[in-house]
Design a protein around this motif. Structure first.
Motif, PDB file in Angstrom:
ATOM      1  N   PRO A   1       0.800  -1.253  -0.125  1.00 35.39           N
ATOM      2  CA  PRO A   1      -0.129  -0.036   0.049  1.00 35.39           C
ATOM      3  C   PRO A   1       0.685   1.206   0.050  1.00 35.39           C
ATOM      4  N   MET A   2       2.046   1.268  -0.062  1.00 35.54           N
ATOM      5  CA  MET A   2       3.026   2.367  -0.174  1.00 35.54           C
ATOM      6  C   MET A   2       2.747   3.294  -1.285  1.00 35.54           C
ATOM      7  N   SER A   3       2.808   4.431  -1.199  1.00 39.54           N
ATOM      8  CA  SER A   3       2.601   5.388  -2.122  1.00 39.54           C
ATOM      9  C   SER A   3       4.084   5.614  -2.972  1.00 39.54           C
ATOM     10  N   ILE A   4       4.090   5.120  -4.389  1.00 41.90           N
ATOM     11  CA  ILE A   4       5.295   5.130  -5.042  1.00 41.90           C
ATOM     12  C   ILE A   4       4.933   6.439  -6.295  1.00 41.90           C
ATOM     13  N   ILE A   5       5.893   7.224  -6.295  1.00 41.11           N
ATOM     14  CA  ILE A   5       5.853   8.487  -7.159  1.00 41.11           C
ATOM     15  C   ILE A   5       6.835   8.362  -7.992  1.00 41.11           C
ATOM     16  N   HIS A   6       6.575   8.524  -9.303  1.00 44.47           N
ATOM     17  CA  HIS A   6       7.731   8.574 -10.312  1.00 44.47           C
ATOM     18  C   HIS A   6       7.727   9.957 -10.754  1.00 44.47           C
ATOM     19  N   HIS A   7       8.901  10.600 -10.811  1.00 44.69           N
ATOM     20  CA  HIS A   7       8.933  12.037 -11.495  1.00 44.69           C
ATOM     21  C   HIS A   7       9.726  11.785 -12.827  1.00 44.69           C
ATOM     22  N   PRO A   8       9.649  12.742 -13.615  1.00 44.79           N
ATOM     23  CA  PRO A   8      10.551  12.790 -14.944  1.00 44.79           C
ATOM     24  C   PRO A   8      11.873  12.707 -14.666  1.00 44.79           C
ATOM     25  N   LEU A   9      12.823  12.178 -15.463  1.00 47.86           N
ATOM     26  CA  LEU A   9      14.241  12.234 -15.349  1.00 47.86           C
ATOM     27  C   LEU A   9      14.647  13.442 -15.979  1.00 47.86           C
ATOM     28  N   LEU A  10      15.866  14.224 -15.450  1.00 53.62           N
ATOM     29  CA  LEU A  10      16.609  14.974 -16.219  1.00 53.62           C
ATOM     30  C   LEU A  10      17.411  14.417 -17.136  1.00 53.62           C
ATOM     31  N   LEU A  11      17.322  14.952 -18.417  1.00 57.59           N
ATOM     32  CA  LEU A  11      17.990  14.249 -19.452  1.00 57.59           C
ATOM     33  C   LEU A  11      19.230  15.082 -19.940  1.00 57.59           C
ATOM     34  N   GLY A  12      20.074  14.514 -20.625  1.00 59.20           N
ATOM     35  CA  GLY A  12      21.153  15.027 -20.840  1.00 59.20           C
ATOM     36  C   GLY A  12      21.099  15.845 -22.228  1.00 59.20           C
ATOM     37  N   GLN A  13      21.920  16.672 -22.716  1.00 60.64           N
ATOM     38  CA  GLN A  13      21.812  17.246 -24.152  1.00 60.64           C
ATOM     39  C   GLN A  13      21.423  16.468 -25.298  1.00 60.64           C
ATOM     40  N   ASN A  14      21.938  15.246 -25.298  1.00 64.28           N
ATOM     41  CA  ASN A  14      21.627  14.294 -26.436  1.00 64.28           C
ATOM     42  C   ASN A  14      20.298  13.590 -26.091  1.00 64.28           C
ATOM     43  N   GLY A  15      19.240  13.951 -24.963  1.00 62.08           N
ATOM     44  CA  GLY A  15      17.982  13.308 -24.792  1.00 62.08           C
ATOM     45  C   GLY A  15      18.284  11.952 -24.120  1.00 62.08           C
ATOM     46  N   GLN A  16      19.675  11.549 -23.592  1.00 63.15           N
ATOM     47  CA  GLN A  16      19.785  10.291 -23.163  1.00 63.15           C
ATOM     48  C   GLN A  16      19.880  10.366 -21.710  1.00 63.15           C
ATOM     49  N   LYS A  17      19.503   9.376 -20.907  1.00 63.21           N
ATOM     50  CA  LYS A  17      19.700   9.444 -19.242  1.00 63.21           C
ATOM     51  C   LYS A  17      20.935   9.935 -18.945  1.00 63.21           C
ATOM     52  N   LEU A  18      21.180  10.302 -18.093  1.00 61.60           N
ATOM     53  CA  LEU A  18      22.595  10.632 -17.415  1.00 61.60           C
ATOM     54  C   LEU A  18      23.303   9.615 -16.884  1.00 61.60           C
ATOM     55  N   SER A  19      24.784   9.378 -16.798  1.00 61.35           N
ATOM     56  CA  SER A  19      25.307   8.356 -16.161  1.00 61.35           C
ATOM     57  C   SER A  19      26.476   8.678 -15.314  1.00 61.35           C
ATOM     58  N   LYS A  20      26.362   7.967 -14.284  1.00 58.18           N
ATOM     59  CA  LYS A  20      27.503   8.162 -13.422  1.00 58.18           C
ATOM     60  C   LYS A  20      29.009   8.058 -13.945  1.00 58.18           C
ATOM     61  N   SER A  21      29.044   7.104 -14.946  1.00 54.60           N
ATOM     62  CA  SER A  21      30.391   6.877 -15.452  1.00 54.60           C
ATOM     63  C   SER A  21      30.806   7.667 -16.610  1.00 54.60           C
ATOM     64  N   VAL A  22      30.296   9.176 -16.704  1.00 57.97           N
ATOM     65  CA  VAL A  22      30.509   9.866 -17.756  1.00 57.97           C
ATOM     66  C   VAL A  22      31.349  11.238 -16.730  1.00 57.97           C
ATOM     67  N   HIS A  23      32.451  11.246 -16.663  1.00 57.35           N
ATOM     68  CA  HIS A  23      33.110  12.466 -15.762  1.00 57.35           C
ATOM     69  C   HIS A  23      32.767  13.604 -15.980  1.00 57.35           C
ATOM     70  N   SER A  24      32.365  14.099 -17.328  1.00 59.18           N
ATOM     71  CA  SER A  24      32.320  15.577 -17.651  1.00 59.18           C
ATOM     72  C   SER A  24      30.823  15.923 -16.985  1.00 59.18           C
ATOM     73  N   THR A  25      30.050  14.891 -16.818  1.00 64.08           N
ATOM     74  CA  THR A  25      28.590  15.359 -16.265  1.00 64.08           C
ATOM     75  C   THR A  25      28.515  15.338 -14.874  1.00 64.08           C
ATOM     76  N   THR A  26      29.474  14.869 -14.240  1.00 65.26           N
ATOM     77  CA  THR A  26      29.342  14.715 -12.557  1.00 65.26           C
ATOM     78  C   THR A  26      29.326  16.151 -12.025  1.00 65.26           C
ATOM     79  N   LEU A  27      28.331  16.152 -10.816  1.00 66.79           N
ATOM     80  CA  LEU A  27      28.309  17.617 -10.093  1.00 66.79           C
ATOM     81  C   LEU A  27      29.281  18.285  -9.887  1.00 66.79           C
ATOM     82  N   ARG A  28      30.214  17.250  -9.266  1.00 69.09           N
ATOM     83  CA  ARG A  28      31.671  17.970  -8.768  1.00 69.09           C
ATOM     84  C   ARG A  28      32.352  18.721  -9.990  1.00 69.09           C
TER      85      ARG A  28
END
Ligand SMILES: [Zn+2]
Length: 259
Positions: free
Chosen positions: A196-223
């Motif tokens: 009975p838990m509420s599960i809420i899905h929000h849209p993803l932030l997409l990269g400039q190419n429209g793709q899902k962001l990845s932790k393995s791409v250094h240039s897009t890290t928050l740091r």
């Protein structure tokens, strides 16, 4: 209302992770709820050396306050295994030795085709994963990995249930995962309160190419983006675009005015 942030420390966080933190936190705070932090470190081989520090640093930079942190998942294998035993008692668990490429070849759509359902492989055998038999159309998920660590679905389910989480807020890339988790939860008495838990899905932030962001791409890290001058308010604005109006309003009032 109780929700949680559940980052995986498998790499450095990206903008999408930051937006999920903000949306999740603000969703709960805007409604008078609480927020826990859970670091999804069940698989020690997936813990990046700087991943955990990066999570804490990011929360502090985003000015996200939390009400507590759950224990390391590596201290909870006994609990996760007890869930597997419940599922085993009802004959929902079977062993599978398929490789990824075999599964891809048998099922181009990606769902596990149930190859090992009735093979009767020994669950104690080396190099097998354990899968949970679920309704057709979901693909029986791995619940215990070949590397002998609990799979994401089981660790996340047990933790959410045991912490008394009432709202799970996650990106819409996890819509299928939520459906699979409900399938597992229905089959284990100690996980039933997930249903009975509420599960809420929000849209993803997409990269400039429209793709899902990845932790393995250094240039897009928050740091690296922060080092290049990214402002907190820019991240908040990106998060607001993914949030419902009440959550977005809270973000606007609570954060933008402080940056
Ligand atoms: Zn198999």
């Amino acid at each position: 209302m109780l929700t949680r942030l559940a980052p995986t420390p498998s790499g450095l966080l990206h903008m999408g992770n930051a937006c999920n933190f903000l949306v999740t936190w603000a969703y709960s705070r805007a409604r008078g709820g609480q927020v826990l932090l859970r670091i999804d470190d069940a698989d020690p081989n997936m813990v990046h050396p700087e991943g955990i520090a990066d999570i804490h640093d990011t929360l502090s930079w985003l000015m996200i306050d939390i009400d507590g942190q759950l224990p390391s998942q590596q201290s909870r294998y006994g609990r996760y295994w007890s869930a597997i035993e419940e599922l085993t008692a009802e004959a929902h668990i079977y062993a599978c030795d398929c490789t990824r490429s075999q599964i891809r070849a048998a099922s181009p759509g990606g769902h596990y085709p149930g190859t090992c359902r009735d093979r009767g492989l020994a669950v104690e055998a080396p190099e097998v994963s354990l899968r949970c038999r679920v309704d057709d159309g979901f693909g029986d998920p791995v619940v215990w990995g070949k590397n002998r660590v609990p799979a994401y679905h089981v660790a996340s389910l047990c933790d959410d249930v045991d912490a008394g989480v009432t709202h799970v807020i996650r990106g819409d890339d996890l819509t299928a995962a939520s459906a699979v988790q409900l399938q597992i939860a229905r089959r284990a008495p100690s996980l039933a309160s997930f249903c009975p838990m509420s599960i809420i899905h929000h849209p993803l932030l997409l990269g400039q190419n429209g793709q899902k962001l990845s932790k393995s791409v250094h240039s897009t890290t928050l740091r690296s983006l922060r080092a290049a001058g990214l402002s907190r308010s820019a991240v908040v604005e990106a998060a607001m675009a993914l949030a419902d109006p009440q959550t977005g309003q809270y973000l606007a009032e609570r954060i933008s005015t402080r940056t």
